[in-house]
Design a protein around this motif. Structure first.
Motif, PDB file in Angstrom:
ATOM      1  N   SER A  80       0.839  -1.210   0.000  1.00  0.00           N
ATOM      2  CA  SER A  80       0.000   0.000   0.000  1.00  0.00           C
ATOM      3  C   SER A  80       0.871   1.256   0.000  1.00  0.00           C
ATOM      4  CB  SER A  80      -0.919   0.007   1.225  1.00  0.00           C
ATOM      5  OG  SER A  80      -1.829  -1.070   1.192  1.00  0.00           O
ATOM      6  N   ASN A  84       0.742   4.178  -2.675  1.00  0.00           N
ATOM      7  CA  ASN A  84       0.455   5.563  -2.275  1.00  0.00           C
ATOM      8  C   ASN A  84       1.576   6.514  -2.658  1.00  0.00           C
ATOM      9  OD1 ASN A  84      -1.982   4.793  -1.173  1.00  0.00           O
ATOM     10  ND2 ASN A  84      -1.154   4.505   0.894  1.00  0.00           N
ATOM     11  N   LEU A 296      -4.682  -7.084  -3.674  1.00  0.00           N
ATOM     12  CA  LEU A 296      -5.578  -6.135  -3.013  1.00  0.00           C
ATOM     13  C   LEU A 296      -4.948  -4.750  -2.858  1.00  0.00           C
ATOM     14  CD1 LEU A 296      -7.120  -8.289  -0.123  1.00  0.00           C
ATOM     15  CD2 LEU A 296      -8.322  -7.417  -2.134  1.00  0.00           C
ATOM     16  N   ALA A 297      -3.625  -4.706  -2.638  1.00  0.00           N
ATOM     17  CA  ALA A 297      -2.987  -3.454  -2.225  1.00  0.00           C
ATOM     18  C   ALA A 297      -2.165  -2.776  -3.306  1.00  0.00           C
ATOM     19  CB  ALA A 297      -2.100  -3.728  -1.001  1.00  0.00           C
ATOM     20  N   LYS A 299      -2.947  -1.205  -5.981  1.00  0.00           N
ATOM     21  CA  LYS A 299      -3.511   0.002  -6.581  1.00  0.00           C
ATOM     22  C   LYS A 299      -3.792   1.046  -5.501  1.00  0.00           C
ATOM     23  CE  LYS A 299      -5.745  -1.986 -10.666  1.00  0.00           C
ATOM     24  NZ  LYS A 299      -7.030  -2.168 -11.391  1.00  0.00           N
ATOM     25  N   LYS A 300      -3.585   2.312  -5.869  1.00  0.00           N
ATOM     26  CA  LYS A 300      -3.887   3.398  -4.942  1.00  0.00           C
ATOM     27  C   LYS A 300      -5.410   3.535  -4.825  1.00  0.00           C
ATOM     28  CE  LYS A 300      -1.438   7.129  -5.200  1.00  0.00           C
ATOM     29  NZ  LYS A 300      -0.914   8.462  -5.610  1.00  0.00           N
ATOM     30  N   ARG A 301      -5.899   3.549  -3.571  1.00  0.00           N
ATOM     31  CA  ARG A 301      -7.338   3.634  -3.336  1.00  0.00           C
ATOM     32  C   ARG A 301      -7.658   4.894  -2.534  1.00  0.00           C
ATOM     33  NH1 ARG A 301      -9.641  -1.492  -4.235  1.00  0.00           N
ATOM     34  NH2 ARG A 301      -8.107  -3.190  -4.301  1.00  0.00           N
ATOM     35  N   ARG A 302      -8.881   5.353  -2.703  1.00  0.00           N
ATOM     36  CA  ARG A 302      -9.347   6.448  -1.856  1.00  0.00           C
ATOM     37  C   ARG A 302      -9.512   5.888  -0.433  1.00  0.00           C
ATOM     38  NH1 ARG A 302     -14.445   9.768  -3.857  1.00  0.00           N
ATOM     39  NH2 ARG A 302     -12.879  10.251  -5.450  1.00  0.00           N
ATOM     40  N   VAL A 307      -8.178   1.293   4.029  1.00  0.00           N
ATOM     41  CA  VAL A 307      -9.149   0.493   3.280  1.00  0.00           C
ATOM     42  C   VAL A 307      -8.569  -0.879   2.962  1.00  0.00           C
ATOM     43  CG1 VAL A 307     -10.491   0.331   1.144  1.00  0.00           C
ATOM     44  CG2 VAL A 307     -10.254   2.528   2.305  1.00  0.00           C
ATOM     45  N   ASN A 308      -7.296  -0.888   2.520  1.00  0.00           N
ATOM     46  CA  ASN A 308      -6.651  -2.167   2.198  1.00  0.00           C
ATOM     47  C   ASN A 308      -6.527  -3.060   3.425  1.00  0.00           C
ATOM     48  OD1 ASN A 308      -6.291  -1.458  -0.492  1.00  0.00           O
ATOM     49  ND2 ASN A 308      -4.291  -0.536  -0.117  1.00  0.00           N
TER      50      ASN A 308
END
Length: 361
Positions: A80, A84, A296-297, A299-302, A307-308
């Motif tokens: 993550s 990020n 799961l981790a 990709k950069k997520r909002r 969240v991850n």
């Protein structure tokens, strides 16, 4: 190996060990708070014994137990961070495929798997034995325990069988004992006794009110007596089949025990088989959990890492739940222990493959 591979592998192993080192002190602190009164109650117990006999082995056991959880959380955390910090975007811009990106992760998972296999098969069983002896001596209150084996039968070899109506493991004394030897389906020898006692100092059994019958082609030979000392290819330890003992046997000893027990006709050894198979299935899960965590981790997520982690911990909780259910089902008589133990890995392996192909897009 490229600089990028070393970079990811170093972050993989560093974060994994750091996560494990965070979880272990928490477990030790909780355990100390629960058992401090029991330590203080035993005046003859020294600080060295507590640290060396109990907490050293406590740490070994729970470090091995927390290993999949620590691995999964560690991979999610540092992957993550890579996402990020847009480092994965830069890696993709360098025309490095997702499959190639996984190479250092799987190299790290291989190292963890080898370490976990060595721990599970050799170190943890011996450690568990010492820890449980300590717990039995200082933690458990003395109370009555029925240690009588009833209606016990055992196959000693291809032609010899024994039967005991009941045997008291505490007094090493039993009643209504018989042993029979066959040639094919034909009975060739039988020995019966009203009472059988194990004499540990002589490593022999004493039979009371015994009757011996030898069968020949045309005549039988029958002998009787009040008392007789003899030896057999078993000891009272062979009467005591408890699944907890499986955790205290190194894998070589456990495998030999299962093999001999099958030969002797013990009907349900699934609890032992579950323990034996689990020692391999859990380390191999490192590959599956690593792939799921990266998928799961990556990709950069909002919401970022939180969240991850929420997704990851939820999946980990479901995996542990499936694992415990599979162990219980596998220990049931008649169940396929191998299939049940590996079922969580099969199910989550399919999930990992799905997430892998989805992440490649």
């Amino acid at each position: 190996m490229k600089i990028l591979d070393w970079y990811i592998l170093k972050r993989y192993l560093t974060t994994f060990f750091f996560t494990l080192l965070i979880l272990i002190p928490i477990a030790v602190a909780i355990d100390i708070s629960e058992k401090i009164d029991k330590f203080l109650r035993n005046d003859d117990l020294t600080l060295f014994e507590i640290a060396n006999d109990y907490y050293k082995n406590f740490i070994i056991y729970y470090a091995n137990t927390f290993l999949p959880l620590a691995l999964f959380i560690a991979v999610i955390i540092f992957t993550s961070r890579l996402a990020n910090n847009s480092e994965i975007v830069a890696i993709n811009s360098s025309q490095i495929s997702f499959t190639r990106f996984l190479y250092p992760y799987f190299l790290g998972a291989t190292l963890v798997t080898i370490f976990a296999l060595f721990m599970n098969h050799f170190i943890v069983p011996n450690s568990s034995k010492t820890r449980k002896e300590f717990e039995n001596n200082y933690f458990k209150k003395q109370k009555y325990e029925d240690r009588t084996v009833r209606n016990f039968s055992l196959q000693l070899n291809d032609s010899t069988y024994i039967f005991i109506q009941n045997f008291d493991l505490k007094r090493n004394q039993g009643y209504n004992f018989s042993t029979e030897t066959y040639s094919g389906l034909k009975l060739k020898y039988k020995l019966e006794a009203d009472n059988i006692t194990w004499r540990e100092q002589d490593t022999a059994f004493r039979l009371l009110n015994w009757k011996e019958r030898r069968i020949f082609n045309n005549i039988d030979s029958i002998s009787t007596g009040n008392s007789k000392d003899t030896t057999f290819a078993f000891t009272p330890k062979d009467f005591n089949y408890k699944s907890t003992y499986a955790q205290e046997m190194p894998s070589g000893e456990l495998s030999e025990f299962i093999k001999i027990s099958k030969k002797r006709g013990v009907k349900n050894l699934n609890a032992y088989l579950v323990e034996f198979y689990k020692r391999t299935s859990l380390p191999v899960a490192s590959y599956i959990l690593t792939l799921i965590a990266v998928a799961l981790a990556h990709k950069k997520r909002r919401g970022g890492m939180g969240v991850n982690l929420a997704f990851g911990i939820s999946i980990m909780f479901i995996y542990v739940f499936f694992l415990k259910v599979a162990e219980v089902l596998g220990a049931v008589a008649g169940a396929n222990a191998l299939l049940n133990v590996w079922m969580p890995n099969i199910v989550f392996g399919c999930l990992a493959i799905y997430l892998y192909f989805n992440a490649r897009k």
